[in-house]
Design an enzyme around this catalytic site. Sequence first.
Site, PDB file in Angstrom:
ATOM      1  N   CYS A  90       7.228   5.182  15.257  1.00  0.00           N
ATOM      2  CA  CYS A  90       6.167   4.463  14.551  1.00  0.00           C
ATOM      3  C   CYS A  90       5.878   5.094  13.180  1.00  0.00           C
ATOM      4  O   CYS A  90       6.721   5.099  12.320  1.00  0.00           O
ATOM      5  CB  CYS A  90       4.926   4.351  15.428  1.00  0.00           C
ATOM      6  SG  CYS A  90       3.822   3.001  14.909  1.00  0.00           S
ATOM      7  N   GLU A  95       7.839   4.347  24.680  1.00  0.00           N
ATOM      8  CA  GLU A  95       7.350   5.458  25.510  1.00  0.00           C
ATOM      9  C   GLU A  95       5.989   5.172  26.134  1.00  0.00           C
ATOM     10  O   GLU A  95       5.547   5.911  27.023  1.00  0.00           O
ATOM     11  CB  GLU A  95       7.261   6.744  24.671  1.00  0.00           C
ATOM     12  CG  GLU A  95       6.018   6.911  23.821  1.00  0.00           C
ATOM     13  CD  GLU A  95       6.014   6.098  22.537  1.00  0.00           C
ATOM     14  OE1 GLU A  95       5.041   6.199  21.773  1.00  0.00           O
ATOM     15  OE2 GLU A  95       7.000   5.351  22.292  1.00  0.00           O
ATOM     16  N   HIS A  97       6.867   1.308  20.561  1.00  0.00           N
ATOM     17  CA  HIS A  97       6.393   2.385  21.433  1.00  0.00           C
ATOM     18  C   HIS A  97       6.949   2.204  22.838  1.00  0.00           C
ATOM     19  O   HIS A  97       6.199   1.987  23.795  1.00  0.00           O
ATOM     20  CB  HIS A  97       4.866   2.401  21.472  1.00  0.00           C
ATOM     21  CG  HIS A  97       4.233   2.930  20.235  1.00  0.00           C
ATOM     22  ND1 HIS A  97       4.180   4.272  19.927  1.00  0.00           N
ATOM     23  CD2 HIS A  97       3.643   2.287  19.199  1.00  0.00           C
ATOM     24  CE1 HIS A  97       3.575   4.444  18.767  1.00  0.00           C
ATOM     25  NE2 HIS A  97       3.237   3.262  18.303  1.00  0.00           N
TER      26      HIS A  97
END
Length: 285
Positions: A137, A230, A228
């Site tokens: 990001c 994750e 994202h």
Amino acid sequence: MAIYTSKNLEGIKPLKERFNIKVREEFEDGIKTIGILNLMPTKCETETQILRLLCETEENLRVECIKLNTYKPKNISYEYICENYVSFNEIKEKLDGIIITGAPLEKLKFEDVDYIDELREVLDYTKNNIKHSLHICWGAQVALNHFYSIRKELKEEKIFGLFSNEILERDEILDGIDNGFKAPQSRHTSLNKNDIENCKELKLLTVTEEGEQHLLKGSHNDYYILGHIEYDKDTLKKEYLRDLNKGLKINLPKGYFKNNNVEEGVNYTWHEDGVKLYKNWVKSL
């Protein structure tokens, strides 16, 4: 397989029952070492998210969380950081790979970030001395600007939700991942498309269903994830409810809630692909 860390990170506590995490000061030779430069305000939550994916790579890894000396977080005690994070200079020569997280700084100019000079020093070292890097990001945006002069542009509306991704070019980091894989997005900026198209050193690997850049690869095994993958199941939900409670303008995260209804739960479809992506990256170290 095990994750080795020399520190008592809060982020490992939710993982200990499920994964083999060993806390020790001495490490065996031959274990790959990964540094996580954690710039997120939610330090412990980010530790858990990334460590979970690294645990599921089924590799023996040493993981060290890294601090910047010119950055003192506001949402966690500085004593915790000093006790559990290492400075980049302490660990840099031992790193096989580095992960640089995002930060809620998209609306600032890069030069207005308090710790930008130290971060740029870290980036310069990684380019010349660490063969593998993964940027997430805002961490991706600042590195793309530093290395390749890619500008960021503020969007009228936040890119927010769960988006399908089109694979434009196959790469080893995408092994086993199908076209149309989904990943959460939560950002206010996009990359300048002309800058991307004119940069011969960058490969645009995947874009979202709306044509936003998602995954890029640079010329020295440097990867950039604008999304994202994750994130935990409820991370976007927490962000959405937080902004609602603050009275901020926020759209319902696209495609994230079942039937676009907060009460019906989350379409939690991205974790398996997140594991594959991280596993592929770790295999390349």
